[in-house]
Each structure stands twice: as C-alpha cells, then as structure tokens.
Design an enzyme around this catalytic site. Sequence first.
Site, PDB file in Angstrom:
ATOM      1  N   LYS A  20       0.812  -1.223   0.000  1.00  0.00           N
ATOM      2  CA  LYS A  20       0.000   0.000   0.000  1.00  0.00           C
ATOM      3  C   LYS A  20       0.844   1.271   0.000  1.00  0.00           C
ATOM      4  O   LYS A  20       0.615   2.171  -0.804  1.00  0.00           O
ATOM      5  CB  LYS A  20      -0.932  -0.001   1.215  1.00  0.00           C
ATOM      6  CG  LYS A  20      -2.363  -0.341   0.820  1.00  0.00           C
ATOM      7  CD  LYS A  20      -3.338   0.015   1.915  1.00  0.00           C
ATOM      8  CE  LYS A  20      -4.725   0.291   1.365  1.00  0.00           C
ATOM      9  NZ  LYS A  20      -5.190  -0.564   0.294  1.00  0.00           N
ATOM     10  N   GLU A  49      -7.429  11.466   5.584  1.00  0.00           N
ATOM     11  CA  GLU A  49      -7.637  11.236   4.164  1.00  0.00           C
ATOM     12  C   GLU A  49      -8.803  12.095   3.718  1.00  0.00           C
ATOM     13  O   GLU A  49      -9.730  12.327   4.499  1.00  0.00           O
ATOM     14  CB  GLU A  49      -8.018   9.761   3.966  1.00  0.00           C
ATOM     15  CG  GLU A  49      -7.548   9.159   2.687  1.00  0.00           C
ATOM     16  CD  GLU A  49      -7.766   7.644   2.703  1.00  0.00           C
ATOM     17  OE1 GLU A  49      -8.930   7.245   2.668  1.00  0.00           O
ATOM     18  OE2 GLU A  49      -6.767   6.897   2.760  1.00  0.00           O
ATOM     19  N   HIS A 102     -17.236  -5.250  -0.052  1.00  0.00           N
ATOM     20  CA  HIS A 102     -16.096  -5.148  -0.964  1.00  0.00           C
ATOM     21  C   HIS A 102     -16.047  -6.263  -2.003  1.00  0.00           C
ATOM     22  O   HIS A 102     -15.060  -6.435  -2.690  1.00  0.00           O
ATOM     23  CB  HIS A 102     -14.768  -5.063  -0.200  1.00  0.00           C
ATOM     24  CG  HIS A 102     -14.730  -3.895   0.741  1.00  0.00           C
ATOM     25  ND1 HIS A 102     -14.609  -2.601   0.302  1.00  0.00           N
ATOM     26  CD2 HIS A 102     -14.854  -3.823   2.082  1.00  0.00           C
ATOM     27  CE1 HIS A 102     -14.640  -1.791   1.337  1.00  0.00           C
ATOM     28  NE2 HIS A 102     -14.793  -2.494   2.433  1.00  0.00           N
ATOM     29  N   ARG A 123      -3.061  -8.668 -12.149  1.00  0.00           N
ATOM     30  CA  ARG A 123      -3.540  -9.963 -12.646  1.00  0.00           C
ATOM     31  C   ARG A 123      -4.710  -9.702 -13.589  1.00  0.00           C
ATOM     32  O   ARG A 123      -5.180  -8.572 -13.698  1.00  0.00           O
ATOM     33  CB  ARG A 123      -4.068 -10.789 -11.473  1.00  0.00           C
ATOM     34  CG  ARG A 123      -5.115 -10.016 -10.688  1.00  0.00           C
ATOM     35  CD  ARG A 123      -5.791 -10.837  -9.622  1.00  0.00           C
ATOM     36  NE  ARG A 123      -6.299 -10.028  -8.533  1.00  0.00           N
ATOM     37  CZ  ARG A 123      -7.457  -9.386  -8.514  1.00  0.00           C
ATOM     38  NH1 ARG A 123      -8.247  -9.443  -9.562  1.00  0.00           N
ATOM     39  NH2 ARG A 123      -7.840  -8.657  -7.482  1.00  0.00           N
TER      40      ARG A 123
END
Lengths: 509, 172
Positions: free
Chosen positions: A119, A203, A238, A294
């Site tokens: 991250k 954030e 998610h 991927r």
Amino acid sequence: MSRPFRKILVANRGEIAVRILRSCRDLGIETVAVYSEADRNSLHVRYANEARLLGPPAPSESYLRIDRILEIAKETGAEAIHPGFGFLAENAAFARAVTEAGFAFIGPPPASMEVMGDKLASRAAMVAAGVAVVPGTTEPLADAAAALKTANEVGYPVMLKASAGGGGKGIRVVRSADEIEAAFTTASGESLSAFGDGRMYIEKFLERPRHVEVQILGDQHGKVIHVGERECSIQRRHQKLIEEAPCTVVDDATRAKMGAMAVAAAKAVDYFSAGTVEFLWSNGEYYFLEMNTRIQVEHAITEEVYGVDLIAWMIRIAAGEKLTLPDNLTPRGHAFEVRLNAEDPDMGFVPSLGTIQDLRIPGGPGVRVDSAMYRGMEVTPYYDSMLAKLITYGSDREQARRRMLRVLQELFVGGVKTSASLALQILQTPEFIAGDYDTGFLEAWRESDPETSREVDDDFEEVAALVAAMHRHHSAHQNALQFAGDADSSLSPWVAADRFKRLGKGVRS
Amino acid sequence: MKYFVKMAHADFEVDLTDLGNGHYSLKIGDRVIEADFHAVDAHGQYACLLDGRSYAASIAEQDSQTLDVTIGGESFSAHAQDERERTAGELATARPVAEVIKASMPGIVVSLTVSPGDVLQEGQAVGILEAMKMQNEVSAPHGGVVAEVMVETGQAVDSGQVLIRLESASDE
C-alpha cells in the site's frame, strides 16, 4: 498464425481455468490442468488435454503448492504457466519461482507485483509518477494540531482513520476545522482502547464514491495501452456483484485522461501483461486506489465492448510478442456482468453448498456465459463461491440491461441457491436503470427493505404455490414409475474432437 | 385433494382436481384456475399453463415437502403438505424440540471450543464454521450443559447438522 507456446499449464480451477483453457484452444495451444481431490470431475479437468492431481482439497495442499505445480509443469513439458486470479496470481515469489525454473509466467514481472502489492510503496510510486492519489497523510499524525494542519491542506470533508481501525471503530468524518480536535481525541481514544493503537491518519473524504477501474495491457517492449474503464460500484462487503462497461459518468475526455493516468501508473513500475488500475471517482474527480496485477474476474465486459481477447494477449505478451493493438481503442456498445455466486441472499448470503441437479444456461443475442457449472457438479466449501459469470452485450446500455434481465430469467440452477434473484432485483431499481449509484448503494438499498419492482404483473408467489401443489400431486403419482434420469454429462466436445482427431479424421490447423 | 402451501408472504390452500393427462382444476379461495402441467424431465422442470399463461417452472426438493420453486428467475421456498401430512405435522410440532446446537450453514468445522460437561450461556460462542473463505461463529441458541460433541475439527458438515447435543432440561 504461429503459436506463442506449444503447451501451457493453468494453475487454477473453476470458471477462470476454463476461460484460460478456451483462449489456449483458440490459439492452438495444448493445455495442462491441475486439480485437487475435490475437483476431479471439474470442467477444467475435462476441458484440458492433460490433467494432474495436486493433492487434498484444502488450497494450501493443492492450488497453493508451488512445488507441485512446478513439478507437474516439468513432467508434462509445459512451457508457460497461467495463474488465473486468486490463489497464486499475485504472489511474486511464485512468479519468480516459475521463471527461475525455466517457464514463462503469464503475468506481470514480479518486481511490479511487489511494488503494487504494498500500500505505502505503491502510493509513493504513484505520487512520484504524477498519478492522483486520495489526498492525505501516509505517516501517522503527531497530534490534533497536526491533524488540523493537514485537514486544512487537504480540504474538507476529511476522514480521520485509525491505523489499526476496523469495523467502523476509530473512523470519523470531519466537515469543518472546528470539529477536528474533538474528533481526533475521541477516534484516537476509541482505537487505543479497542486495538491498543491510537495512531491516526487523515484522508480526503469522498462523497458518494464510485469504483471505476481502467484495464491496461502492456508488452515486454515498453508499449502500454489502456482498454477503457469498468464501473464496479455494486458491491457487498467489498465483493463486486455487478459490473458494467463503459461507466455511465465517464465521458470520452475523462476516459482519455484516466486512461493516460493508468498507463503512467503501469509504466512507473515497468509493468507488462494485463493489469487493472483502480480509481475512486467522486464528483468528477478520481484518485488512484490500487493496482491489481492480474487478470480480473470482470475482464469479459471489456472484451465485449472492445472486441479483444485479453487472455490471448496475456499469453502472446508472455511469449515476447509485440502488442499490435492501437493505443486509441474506443468502446463500442455496452456490456454488463453479473457474478453468479453459490449463496443464499435470503439467509444473509451464507454459502449454499450441494449438487447442481439441473442446469439451464441462457443464450440468444448478446449473451456470453463464462461458467464452470455442469449438471451433477458438487459445490464444495473449499473454494470461492463464484460459479459463473453472466455477460450481456448491447448496442446501448438499455439493450444490454434488458438482455441481462432476460438472461437472469432464462437461467436455472437447480440444487444450490444463487445470487441471481438478487441481481435481478438490483437491475430493476430506478437508481440502477439511471446509472446513478455508488459503492454505498447496495447496502443502503438492502437496509431500506425494498419492495421488488417488476415489470411482470403476475403474482409469482401464488404461481409458485400452485406449482408446488401440482408437483406434490405429480410426484406422488410418479413415485412408482420413477426411474433415474440420465444425469451423466456427455463427453466434453473438445475431448470428443480430440478423439476424432486421433482417429486420423481431423485436421489440425 | 387439498394441499396446504406455506410461502414467505402468504399461505395458500389449493383444492386440486386431477382431470388426467396433466390437466388440473385448481380452486384457490373462490377462484378456479385451469392448469396444464407437464414434467419436462425427471429433474423437476415443468412446462406450466395457468389459464393459458405460460410459466417455465423448476423445482428442487429440499425434502419431500420443502421445495425451492423457481419461476422467471425468481426463487421461492414453498412448504407443501397434503391433508394427512398436515395433521401429522401438527402432532409433531406439539412435541418438545431436541436440545441440540446445529450448523447454521454448510462448511468445515474450524474449531469447537467446548467439551462434555461444559455449562453454556445463551449466545455463547462454541466454535467456528468456514465455507468459501467465510467464517461464521456458532453460538448456543440457549443455555445448557454439553452432553456430547458430535463432530470433529476439520469435518465437513451440512446446514442443520447437529454439532453438539445438550443435556435435556429434564436431566437437570
């Protein structure tokens, strides 16, 4: 057409393994499937030219066994390995082991995977490459005063996030400067008492964020292009449920800019093969979220609107071929994907296991079904719950949406519960029809306990009750006569074709 | 022949007359519906006409009375009994329920944290089940004393399978 490889091993199972085997077939490449003890009868085993047992059902003893996979690749003479998605797909150590053992890895370079898998490292790399990231801090804030200073720079509203946070604890949305100090103190304290760690980050808070991602494709000679965006905001915990391409809020100019940003992100880490750059989109602004190194589940909708075979390109690129697609591809029409999961929406999405006793696969114009299902298939608890992907294509969004409604009504999976009925409801909500939804839509909609809006007036519940009564009556009378129906799936058409070929009647192109 | 069908939102009483060759007359409330009902295969697929409207219906049996009915992409759970079964069912529900803890979902037993003799409080966690990367906690539906643990760690279980038997209230 030359073959990029003579033989490929597919180190995966289920729908994606079948999908990869199909592209191999299209390219005239021989295939090796690997399987666990739970998957002996699976479609991917039957669709491949060769198949080898990995081990017991648990992934750690089968699909994650790097040593066994490499051993089988050696034994079978495979030249390249495709990892699919999940399992070892984003495992840089696996990619490295594959190359070191002398095989081609059909995916990105391990070093790119490592940077994008971290991250902080990926965020730093993106900032350096000039890619927009969600504004905020990457180092913990010293105190409330530091929080105030950063919040003023970032612009309100902001989100205070505990570094150890989870389950909504230690998170505060702050809308103005005078709220910062109190919010910092309570959120930090909350996190300290819940997780023993009071460190806080800040954030920018994104209102009604949408998950929009850009498909990229790059070769080993430095060429990287983008293949447009996908909208994936219909999510539950998610997990994406429904995706579409293109995204309704992305116009041509935005697509070009986002695409260029995704290409820059990929180039910054010397990426090649297929990859996806995920963005959070909010009020016309978009920020880098992460890169998935991927092929993704939802790649098929991109293939439909751009007319490309992404898996085939991954294979060609791994063989060192040059990417010959133009770098200004434009989308044509619209595509939807519904993920068909073995789960019971009425029981809080608990997995639904069992045997698929009956199966009706939809067809007709604009329909593509990427599936690993077959009649007689056991849905086991060992792996992911995704059974198939239902994909529709239309010359415009509404045609594609209506085709998906039709697909979900034509589909029948008997014996296990699926997410199809939930998807059918979502596709008929005014928000979905208008394309006006964000990542919070599904949870909010389910909590509102909606009355299903349907186009058909028939009272299906009453019809179902009548059918149930007649079924009981019919079964009682049939019981004596009942014979076992022939549930055997016939030979896979490919295996049959191979038999034909071996008899000397077929011709290989 | 009468059938009693319990659905999620309503109960239906269907008075069915078999007219032969897949033709039925169905009385539901004060309405009579003419039905033409044919099995397409031996796996629960039916071609159904109700007063001329066509429905492709599929049925998967959970047990002989509990049916998953799919029509037009929508799934319904139906519990259908004839008169005899309904009477028998009424008698059965009058009996006390067994003192057991069952699996809330199918899956693999990841852990079971209790042994015979343990005293359980209502809602107490007794173990974890896992399926398709999802873990679910198993908790005691009511208090009691563990009589027997029926499954082992690592074992695959079906939804509703008995994991733990509790000593019945009368033993106390």
